[in-house]
Design a protein around this motif. Structure first.
Motif, PDB file in Angstrom:
ATOM      1  N   ILE A  19       0.846  -1.195   0.000  1.00  0.00           N
ATOM      2  CA  ILE A  19       0.000   0.000   0.000  1.00  0.00           C
ATOM      3  C   ILE A  19       0.880   1.244   0.000  1.00  0.00           C
ATOM      4  CG2 ILE A  19      -1.887   1.233   1.130  1.00  0.00           C
ATOM      5  CD1 ILE A  19      -2.632  -1.383   2.525  1.00  0.00           C
ATOM      6  N   ILE A  20       1.719   1.372   1.027  1.00  0.00           N
ATOM      7  CA  ILE A  20       2.653   2.504   1.091  1.00  0.00           C
ATOM      8  C   ILE A  20       4.038   1.963   1.469  1.00  0.00           C
ATOM      9  CG2 ILE A  20       0.836   4.160   1.684  1.00  0.00           C
ATOM     10  CD1 ILE A  20       1.917   4.152   4.571  1.00  0.00           C
ATOM     11  N   LYS A  21       4.884   2.850   1.883  1.00  0.00           N
ATOM     12  CA  LYS A  21       6.276   2.546   2.195  1.00  0.00           C
ATOM     13  C   LYS A  21       6.444   1.432   3.234  1.00  0.00           C
ATOM     14  CE  LYS A  21      10.322   5.063   3.949  1.00  0.00           C
ATOM     15  NZ  LYS A  21      10.799   6.400   4.383  1.00  0.00           N
ATOM     16  N   SER A  23       5.271  -1.437   3.444  1.00  0.00           N
ATOM     17  CA  SER A  23       5.424  -2.780   2.882  1.00  0.00           C
ATOM     18  C   SER A  23       6.878  -3.108   2.570  1.00  0.00           C
ATOM     19  CB  SER A  23       4.565  -2.933   1.629  1.00  0.00           C
ATOM     20  OG  SER A  23       5.015  -2.077   0.599  1.00  0.00           O
ATOM     21  N   GLU A  24       7.621  -2.140   2.094  1.00  0.00           N
ATOM     22  CA  GLU A  24       9.021  -2.390   1.738  1.00  0.00           C
ATOM     23  C   GLU A  24       9.904  -2.419   2.977  1.00  0.00           C
ATOM     24  OE1 GLU A  24      11.845  -3.672  -0.702  1.00  0.00           O
ATOM     25  OE2 GLU A  24       9.745  -3.332  -1.231  1.00  0.00           O
ATOM     26  N   ILE A  25       9.626  -1.526   3.930  1.00  0.00           N
ATOM     27  CA  ILE A  25      10.414  -1.523   5.175  1.00  0.00           C
ATOM     28  C   ILE A  25      10.249  -2.844   5.916  1.00  0.00           C
ATOM     29  CG2 ILE A  25      10.685  -0.448   7.436  1.00  0.00           C
ATOM     30  CD1 ILE A  25      11.696   1.297   5.162  1.00  0.00           C
ATOM     31  N   THR A  26       9.015  -3.313   6.002  1.00  0.00           N
ATOM     32  CA  THR A  26       8.768  -4.551   6.752  1.00  0.00           C
ATOM     33  C   THR A  26       9.226  -5.785   5.975  1.00  0.00           C
ATOM     34  OG1 THR A  26       6.473  -4.574   5.944  1.00  0.00           O
ATOM     35  CG2 THR A  26       6.886  -3.625   8.127  1.00  0.00           C
ATOM     36  N   ARG A  27       9.546  -5.628   4.714  1.00  0.00           N
ATOM     37  CA  ARG A  27      10.147  -6.727   3.959  1.00  0.00           C
ATOM     38  C   ARG A  27      11.661  -6.760   4.148  1.00  0.00           C
ATOM     39  NH1 ARG A  27      12.998  -9.683   2.330  1.00  0.00           N
ATOM     40  NH2 ARG A  27      13.077 -10.943   0.407  1.00  0.00           N
ATOM     41  N   GLN A  28      12.297  -5.600   4.111  1.00  0.00           N
ATOM     42  CA  GLN A  28      13.762  -5.556   4.134  1.00  0.00           C
ATOM     43  C   GLN A  28      14.364  -5.556   5.550  1.00  0.00           C
ATOM     44  OE1 GLN A  28      15.431  -5.992   1.431  1.00  0.00           O
ATOM     45  NE2 GLN A  28      13.684  -5.810   0.039  1.00  0.00           N
ATOM     46  N   LEU A  29      13.731  -4.825   6.472  1.00  0.00           N
ATOM     47  CA  LEU A  29      14.306  -4.700   7.816  1.00  0.00           C
ATOM     48  C   LEU A  29      14.389  -6.048   8.543  1.00  0.00           C
ATOM     49  CD1 LEU A  29      15.450  -2.926  10.060  1.00  0.00           C
ATOM     50  CD2 LEU A  29      13.097  -2.419  10.775  1.00  0.00           C
ATOM     51  N   PRO A  30      13.329  -6.855   8.577  1.00  0.00           N
ATOM     52  CA  PRO A  30      13.456  -8.145   9.252  1.00  0.00           C
ATOM     53  C   PRO A  30      14.556  -9.031   8.665  1.00  0.00           C
ATOM     54  CG  PRO A  30      11.152  -7.628   8.874  1.00  0.00           C
ATOM     55  CD  PRO A  30      11.951  -6.623   8.112  1.00  0.00           C
ATOM     56  N   GLN A  31      14.670  -9.030   7.330  1.00  0.00           N
ATOM     57  CA  GLN A  31      15.718  -9.844   6.712  1.00  0.00           C
ATOM     58  C   GLN A  31      17.105  -9.352   7.114  1.00  0.00           C
ATOM     59  OE1 GLN A  31      15.518 -10.257   2.438  1.00  0.00           O
ATOM     60  NE2 GLN A  31      17.539 -11.214   2.306  1.00  0.00           N
ATOM     61  N   ALA A  32      17.284  -8.025   7.113  1.00  0.00           N
ATOM     62  CA  ALA A  32      18.582  -7.467   7.501  1.00  0.00           C
ATOM     63  C   ALA A  32      18.921  -7.818   8.941  1.00  0.00           C
ATOM     64  CB  ALA A  32      18.568  -5.948   7.307  1.00  0.00           C
ATOM     65  N   MET A  33      17.908  -7.775   9.834  1.00  0.00           N
ATOM     66  CA  MET A  33      18.159  -8.097  11.232  1.00  0.00           C
ATOM     67  C   MET A  33      18.454  -9.595  11.401  1.00  0.00           C
ATOM     68  SD  MET A  33      18.150  -5.226  12.759  1.00  0.00           S
ATOM     69  CE  MET A  33      18.866  -4.636  11.199  1.00  0.00           C
ATOM     70  N   GLN A  34      17.764 -10.410  10.636  1.00  0.00           N
ATOM     71  CA  GLN A  34      18.031 -11.847  10.711  1.00  0.00           C
ATOM     72  C   GLN A  34      19.453 -12.154  10.253  1.00  0.00           C
ATOM     73  OE1 GLN A  34      15.121 -15.246   9.879  1.00  0.00           O
ATOM     74  NE2 GLN A  34      16.131 -15.019   7.900  1.00  0.00           N
ATOM     75  N   GLU A  35      19.893 -11.488   9.200  1.00  0.00           N
ATOM     76  CA  GLU A  35      21.246 -11.693   8.698  1.00  0.00           C
ATOM     77  C   GLU A  35      22.310 -11.220   9.682  1.00  0.00           C
ATOM     78  OE1 GLU A  35      21.138  -9.749   4.918  1.00  0.00           O
ATOM     79  OE2 GLU A  35      20.058 -11.407   3.934  1.00  0.00           O
ATOM     80  N   LYS A  36      21.916 -10.334  10.596  1.00  0.00           N
ATOM     81  CA  LYS A  36      22.839  -9.869  11.628  1.00  0.00           C
ATOM     82  C   LYS A  36      22.795 -10.746  12.890  1.00  0.00           C
ATOM     83  CE  LYS A  36      23.174  -5.006  10.335  1.00  0.00           C
ATOM     84  NZ  LYS A  36      24.654  -5.033  10.199  1.00  0.00           N
ATOM     85  N   GLY A  37      22.000 -11.805  12.835  1.00  0.00           N
ATOM     86  CA  GLY A  37      21.985 -12.751  13.942  1.00  0.00           C
ATOM     87  C   GLY A  37      20.817 -12.633  14.895  1.00  0.00           C
TER      88      GLY A  37
END
Length: 275
Positions: A19-21, A23-37
């Motif tokens: 819908i708005i921004k 959707s992209e933040i909640t797609r990328q931020l969790p993945q980035a945090m998971q990759e950081k452990g």
């Protein structure tokens, strides 16, 4: 040392609903945090326009079967899950035929804001927390995105404050501009106070307008994240007036900044427990 656990709760996430921004933040931020452990979980509603077959959603029988009380009515909660193989992430979807199985998301075919959006939001907020409990998982941080999650901070700091699953959890809330919103009416606070919290605590949500709703949510929030620059000026003034801590990312991909903040919360808890 145990991984910091982060619960992301949102009403939209790419590629399922955009819908708005948010959707992209909640797609990328969790993945980035998971990759950081970090250890993460993601919850969102299963709105009717999310294609189950294309996104390969399937019901999680062990989590389904709960009833969530809203306005003194029992409402069945069905939990479904989908995987994002490229990110090695799973997303849990909360479903209910009456509230979510519609072709439209927040407005009807005439463009009118659904009259029961207040009930739908409360069902999702309470259902999300009950789902986490059933998972047997205790987050260090609960990170809320979008107005649909507005009652989660209040629930966490009142009705669930002594629950072992959430008693140490910190609340982060990301604010965005241009959200799809109408009004939740004063009944939003009234219904929340029926079963789960003191009426006076729920009263922080005022008349259910955009500003009042967020004032209520932010009054129970530990850190406000500015997801956009042009946040509503009344909310900025309220945040300053109440001295609520803010985090302003250097950009949408300021993952180091987020990681430091998440780690700070977990470290603070660990230090408190060791004293």
């Amino acid at each position: 040392m145990a991984k910091t656990k982060i619960l992301f709760v949102t009403h939209e996430m790419s590629p399922f609903l955009e819908i708005i921004k948010i959707s992209e933040i909640t797609r990328q931020l969790p993945q980035a945090m998971q990759e950081k452990g970090f250890e993460i979980r993601i919850l969102m509603p299963r709105f009717g326009n999310i294609n189950e077959r294309r996104n390969r959603l399937h019901e999680v029988i062990r989590l389904s079967g709960m009833n969530i009380v809203v306005d003194n009515n029992d409402n069945p909660l069905i939990i479904k899950v989908a995987s994002l193989p490229a990110a090695r992430m799973q997303v849990y979807f909360l479903d209910n035929e009456e509230y979510f199985q519609r072709k439209k998301i927040f407005r009807d075919e005439k463009g009118e804001f659904f009259a029961d959006n207040n009930e739908r939001s409360l069902f999702f907020c309470k259902g999300a927390l009950e789902t986490v409990k059933k998972l047997g998982w205790s987050p260090d941080v609960v990170h809320c995105h979008g107005w649909f999650t507005a009652m989660i901070p209040a629930y966490l700091k009142t009705a669930y404050k002594d629950d072992p699953a959430f008693k140490d959890a910190k609340v982060m809330y990301s604010l965005y501009a241009n959200e799809e919103f109408g009004s939740l009416s004063p009944k939003y606070a009234e219904m929340a106070g029926q079963e789960d919290m003191d009426v006076a605590e729920a009263a922080n949500y005022g008349d259910g307008s955009y500003v009042d709703m967020y004032k209520g949510a932010l009054s129970f929030t530990d850190v406000v994240v500015y997801g956009d620059e042009d946040i509503h000026p009344e909310l900025k003034s309220y945040i300053d007036e109440k001295g609520i801590r803010t985090f302003i990312p250097k950009g949408d991909d300021d993952y180091e900044g987020f990681a430091d903040l998440f780690d700070e919360f977990a470290t603070a808890d660990a230090e408190t427990e060791s004293v």
